[in-house]
Design a protein around this motif. Structure first.
Motif, PDB file in Angstrom:
ATOM      1  N   GLY A 152     -44.729   5.406  25.012  1.00 35.11           N
ATOM      2  CA  GLY A 152     -44.224   5.909  26.282  1.00 35.11           C
ATOM      3  C   GLY A 152     -42.729   6.094  26.264  1.00 35.11           C
ATOM      4  N   ARG A 153     -42.028   5.149  25.665  1.00 39.31           N
ATOM      5  CA  ARG A 153     -40.581   5.317  25.514  1.00 39.31           C
ATOM      6  C   ARG A 153     -40.276   6.557  24.681  1.00 39.31           C
ATOM      7  N   GLY A 154     -41.129   6.814  23.681  1.00 42.85           N
ATOM      8  CA  GLY A 154     -40.920   8.005  22.873  1.00 42.85           C
ATOM      9  C   GLY A 154     -41.013   9.278  23.697  1.00 42.85           C
ATOM     10  N   VAL A 155     -41.977   9.334  24.632  1.00 43.78           N
ATOM     11  CA  VAL A 155     -42.106  10.503  25.500  1.00 43.78           C
ATOM     12  C   VAL A 155     -40.851  10.675  26.348  1.00 43.78           C
ATOM     13  N   VAL A 156     -40.421   9.576  26.981  1.00 49.38           N
ATOM     14  CA  VAL A 156     -39.222   9.643  27.817  1.00 49.38           C
ATOM     15  C   VAL A 156     -37.993   9.953  26.968  1.00 49.38           C
ATOM     16  N   ASP A 157     -37.855   9.240  25.846  1.00 52.49           N
ATOM     17  CA  ASP A 157     -36.726   9.476  24.938  1.00 52.49           C
ATOM     18  C   ASP A 157     -36.623  10.934  24.527  1.00 52.49           C
ATOM     19  N   THR A 158     -37.760  11.492  24.101  1.00 47.93           N
ATOM     20  CA  THR A 158     -37.759  12.860  23.586  1.00 47.93           C
ATOM     21  C   THR A 158     -37.390  13.858  24.671  1.00 47.93           C
ATOM     22  N   ALA A 159     -37.993  13.717  25.849  1.00 47.00           N
ATOM     23  CA  ALA A 159     -37.701  14.635  26.947  1.00 47.00           C
ATOM     24  C   ALA A 159     -36.232  14.562  27.356  1.00 47.00           C
ATOM     25  N   VAL A 160     -35.714  13.347  27.471  1.00 44.54           N
ATOM     26  CA  VAL A 160     -34.320  13.165  27.891  1.00 44.54           C
ATOM     27  C   VAL A 160     -33.356  13.664  26.824  1.00 44.54           C
ATOM     28  N   ALA A 161     -33.614  13.316  25.562  1.00 38.64           N
ATOM     29  CA  ALA A 161     -32.700  13.704  24.496  1.00 38.64           C
ATOM     30  C   ALA A 161     -32.705  15.213  24.269  1.00 38.64           C
ATOM     31  N   PHE A 162     -33.874  15.860  24.336  1.00 39.10           N
ATOM     32  CA  PHE A 162     -33.906  17.318  24.192  1.00 39.10           C
ATOM     33  C   PHE A 162     -33.199  17.992  25.367  1.00 39.10           C
ATOM     34  N   SER A 163     -33.289  17.401  26.545  1.00 37.13           N
ATOM     35  CA  SER A 163     -32.561  17.951  27.693  1.00 37.13           C
ATOM     36  C   SER A 163     -31.054  17.873  27.449  1.00 37.13           C
ATOM     37  N   ALA A 164     -30.591  16.718  26.934  1.00 36.81           N
ATOM     38  CA  ALA A 164     -29.165  16.564  26.634  1.00 36.81           C
ATOM     39  C   ALA A 164     -28.737  17.523  25.527  1.00 36.81           C
ATOM     40  N   LEU A 165     -29.595  17.690  24.502  1.00 36.35           N
ATOM     41  CA  LEU A 165     -29.272  18.624  23.424  1.00 36.35           C
ATOM     42  C   LEU A 165     -29.227  20.052  23.948  1.00 36.35           C
ATOM     43  N   GLY A 166     -30.136  20.381  24.885  1.00 40.23           N
ATOM     44  CA  GLY A 166     -30.111  21.713  25.496  1.00 40.23           C
ATOM     45  C   GLY A 166     -28.815  21.962  26.233  1.00 40.23           C
ATOM     46  N   ILE A 167     -28.333  20.967  26.959  1.00 40.86           N
ATOM     47  CA  ILE A 167     -27.049  21.095  27.651  1.00 40.86           C
ATOM     48  C   ILE A 167     -25.920  21.298  26.643  1.00 40.86           C
ATOM     49  N   PHE A 168     -25.959  20.515  25.562  1.00 38.75           N
ATOM     50  CA  PHE A 168     -24.948  20.607  24.510  1.00 38.75           C
ATOM     51  C   PHE A 168     -24.894  22.023  23.910  1.00 38.75           C
TER      52      PHE A 168
END
Length: 429
Positions: A152-168
């Motif tokens: 579950g942390r992986g799901v949250v981690d992945t969604a959040v980190a890809f969102s941050a990478l998208g902003i970057f």
């Protein structure tokens, strides 16, 4: 009519359990984003903040030193106070520090910020979260619950980190984009903290934590007398620390562009949790009937994977094979990380002092963060190019072998306890 009522009650209890679980997963999936910026933004950290491998390793080590010093304190707090207070407080504190971090302070100030991030995440949040997860299920569910937590942390981690990478990337993959990504993590921490404070209130009031015993020196000593349990988590984590260096390895040796390596880093550090945690949990509960036996096998499987990685040519033509092999290595690690707290039940740690026990487990288990990043980073700075990374990978294989030996000791402890429990039952019959 009377036969229907118990079914409704059971369903209600199950819903309450999984709502609490989902909220705790949200906390676990966001709390470490700022202290682990290197997972998706290792190269931008070097460029925007002017940091060397060793300096990044020093920041991570300072964070881990403070965390290690406070894990037992965090476990003590988890046995004394409500998760509704501890977990949201830690999240909001991390968010506030993240907003300051986005201003790119100097290296000495960064040391203070990373130390304070450890106070918020590793003292206030993590032991309380682990205790809460353990209380959600019985002895036959521990592998699945901790595996699902990691997944579950992986799901949250992945969604959040890809969102941050998208902003970057959207903001040009430069300093401004990196600053915005940090601010995004910070605001998200604060939002999740507020949400948990509001939504955990009714759950905790309906299912209060038992208070038969309060953690004291006797409980701390009792929990500390099983070194095999703590050293298994130590060995898993010291090898896990090495996953960080797959990111610059693919960048500098195989020539992957920064944005692609950022995506790889998210998959490697977060996405594989989605698979690894649940896979490890199912293997422990359904196949191996014990976490310690599976962890031993996992360590042994890492050694041939490292051998293949060392045999790959260090040139851009081997980009895809290198990515596949490093991801396989990471997947095995995450199946182990997802369950390396599950042996707590195998060796008979009582639930009412599990917060203190988790604090001690974290004290030893996460201790490699105090030195591993500095050691690995120093090896890379002293040995430029592929040679330095190969030395690191050989060290990881050697540590995996030691981990398999330590796991064998934990297997024997678990088997002895199981035999001691079964003997009275058999003699009674």
């Amino acid at each position: 009519m009377s036969a229907i009522a118990p079914e409704k009650t059971t369903k209600s209890i199950d819903w309450s359990k999984w709502i609490r679980f989902a909220l705790l997963v949200m906390a676990g999936g966001t709390i470490y984003k700022l202290s682990n910026l290197k997972d998706a933004f290792y190269v931008p950290m070097q460029e925007a903040m002017g940091l060397s491998h060793t300096e990044i390793g020093t920041l991570l080590s300072v964070n881990s030193i403070v965390a290690t010093a406070l894990f037992v304190v965090g476990g003590y707090l988890a046995d004394r106070f409500s998760t509704r207070v501890l977990i949201p407080l830690g999240l909001v504190g991390c968010g506030a520090l993240g907003l300051f971090l986005s201003t790119f302070p100097g290296f000495n100030t960064l040391l203070v910020v990373f130390a304070l991030l450890a106070v918020c995440s590793d003292c206030l949040v993590w032991p309380a979260l682990l205790k809460s997860i353990r209380q959600l299920g019985g002895s036959k569910e521990q592998g699945r619950l901790f595996g699902l937590l990691e997944g579950g942390r992986g799901v949250v981690d992945t969604a959040v980190a890809f969102s941050a990478l998208g902003i970057f990337v959207w903001l040009g993959s430069g300093v401004g984009g990196f600053r915005a990504a940090i601010a995004f993590y910070a605001v998200l921490d604060i939002a999740v903290g507020v949400l948990l404070f509001l939504l955990l209130r009714n759950q905790t009031s309906e299912n209060p934590t038992p208070r038969k015993h309060k953690a004291g020196l006797a409980e701390i000593w009792r929990a500390a007398k099983l070194p095999q349990l703590w050293w298994v988590s130590f060995m898993v984590y010291v090898v896990y620390c090495g996953l960080t260096y797959f990111i610059p390895y693919l960048t500098y040796v195989y020539g992957l562009p920064v944005a692609l390596v950022g995506a790889y880093g998210i998959i490697n550090q977060y996405g594989l949790k989605i698979l690894g945690g649940p896979i490890g949990g199912v293997l422990v509960d359904k196949v191996f009937k014990g976490a310690s036996r599976y962890i031993r096998l996992g360590f042994l499987c890492l050694i041939p994977v490292v051998a293949v990685l060392l045999l790959l040519p260090a040139d851009p033509g081997s980009q895809i094979p290198a990515m596949i092999v490093t991801l396989l290595f990471s997947l095995i690690i995450f199946t182990m990380r997802g369950v390396f707290w599950a042996p707590m039940d195998e060796v008979g740690i009582p639930e009412e002092t599990s917060g203190t026990a988790f604090g001690i487990a974290c004290l030893v288990g996460y201790a490699p963060g105090m030195f591993a990043f500095i050691v690995y980073g120093s090896i890379l700075d002293a040995n430029p190019g592929a040679a330095g990374y190969h030395i690191v990978f050989i060290v990881l294989a050697a540590l995996a072998l030691v981990g398999a030996l330590v796991s064998s000791g934990l297997v024997r402890v678990a088997q002895a306890r199981r035999a001691a429990v079964e003997v009275p039952s058999n003699s009674w019959t």
